[in-house]
Design a protein around this motif. Structure first.
Motif, PDB file in Angstrom:
ATOM      1  N   SER A 255       0.812  -1.217   0.000  1.00  0.00           N
ATOM      2  CA  SER A 255       0.000   0.000   0.000  1.00  0.00           C
ATOM      3  C   SER A 255       0.846   1.268   0.000  1.00  0.00           C
ATOM      4  CB  SER A 255      -0.931   0.000   1.220  1.00  0.00           C
ATOM      5  OG  SER A 255      -1.791  -1.114   1.197  1.00  0.00           O
TER       6      SER A 255
ATOM      7  N   GLY B 249       1.009   4.111  -3.062  1.00  0.00           N
ATOM      8  CA  GLY B 249       0.690   5.509  -2.791  1.00  0.00           C
ATOM      9  C   GLY B 249       1.713   6.478  -3.351  1.00  0.00           C
TER      10      GLY B 249
ATOM     11  N   ALA C  99      -5.248   2.685  -1.436  1.00  0.00           N
ATOM     12  CA  ALA C  99      -4.010   3.441  -1.637  1.00  0.00           C
ATOM     13  C   ALA C  99      -3.896   3.943  -3.072  1.00  0.00           C
ATOM     14  CB  ALA C  99      -2.810   2.565  -1.284  1.00  0.00           C
TER      15      ALA C  99
END
Length: 296
Positions: free
Chosen positions: A58, A62, A88
């Motif tokens: 995640s 991001g 994300a």
């Protein structure tokens, strides 16, 4: 595998939707070796990773470049997405595209696919009602957590009115989002519209909510929808409800067998455009299991 071999073969590797976790981890390592950390990936590289993208965690997701909904649409069908990873990548997309849930248009909503499941309930509530209405058929194909399905159902109510007033065509368009309806709302569905519930929505309905359906509603489900009821769902039904479900399946099987056996060897489509042989094939596979489940 050399970096050149990896990059040259990436289009093939990225199209595979079935690598084992260890294989994905190794391919992720190869991508990092060839291109460096995800924070430096261009939009083209992010898209090129395809079904290798879920191998990243995640935090890494991001950081990638993803400003086009086309990228999300392309990788949405890949396996390996968790709620956290979807969230994300979705938040990264919103951040880089300078969009908010309320400013997403119908085309963008439709393109998000399963990444809609990465929204919070609060974000779903912000989706524009008109945009949802235009994209309802595409949104209706998602399968999210019960809480998100409930939030999408509320958006469907804002767009189409109360559940009790949903017509056959609206139920078909709303699709899986029906699974977010409460037990009380499901009880209000018109029996005549029951056959038009999307078959994929049936197993998504929590068992305790499906049990709220009346004998009349269950009998009206139709053969395909009745056959989609899972063992877990059937286990909480009353004897009368199980018999109604059995009736819904049994009547249709007799009809399908009689119609399909023709001297010409061909069969006209059933009402609604379903192919009889296709439906019969489904029923032949699932009926034995269903009758065992429904047996008192």
């Amino acid at each position: 595998m050399s970096n050149k071999t990896f990059v040259d073969g990436l289009s093939t590797l990225a199209a595979v939707n079935g690598f084992a976790d260890q294989q994905l981890a190794a391919l992720k390592g190869q991508a990092v070796q060839a291109w460096g950390p995800p924070s430096g990936y261009s939009a083209e590289q992010t898209l090129a990773l395809g079904c290798l993208l879920p191998a990243f965690n995640s935090s890494e997701l991001g950081l990638v470049e993803v400003s086009s909904v086309d990228t999300l649409s392309a990788v949405a069908p890949c396996s390996g997405w968790t709620q956290e990873k979807r969230a994300a990548l979705l938040q990264r997309f919103l951040q880089q595209s300078l969009l908010t849930p309320s400013s997403l248009g119908a085309v963008q909503l439709a393109g998000l696919g399963g990444f809609l499941c990465g929204m919070s309930e609060a974000q779903v509530s912000q989706i524009n009602v008109e945009a949802y209405r235009l994209a309802a058929a595409m949104v209706g194909a998602v399968s999210c957590s019960p809480s998100i399905m409930g939030a999408l159902k509320s958006k469907a109510v804002s767009s189409f009115g109360d559940v009790k007033n949903w017509t056959a065509s609206e139920l078909s368009e709303i699709g899986n989002v029906l699974a977010g309806a409460s037990a009380a709302e499901l009880k209000t569905l018109d029996p005549s519209a029951m056959p038009f519930i999307s078959p994929s929505a049936i197993p998504l309905i929590p068992a305790d909510r499906l049990a709220a359906l009346s004998v009349t509603q269950l009998r009206a489900l139709g053969p395909v929808n009745a056959a989609m009821v899972t063992g877990e769902q059937a286990a909480v039904l009353s004897q009368a409800q199980r018999e109604a479900l059995s009736d819904a399946v049994g009547v249709a099987v007799e009809r399908a067998v009689v119609v399909v056996v023709k001297e010409t060897g061909t069969a006209a489509p059933l009402k609604g455009g379903s192919d009889q042989l296709g439906i019969l094939g489904v029923l032949v596979l699932v009926l034995p299991l269903l009758f065992l489940t429904l047996a008192p």
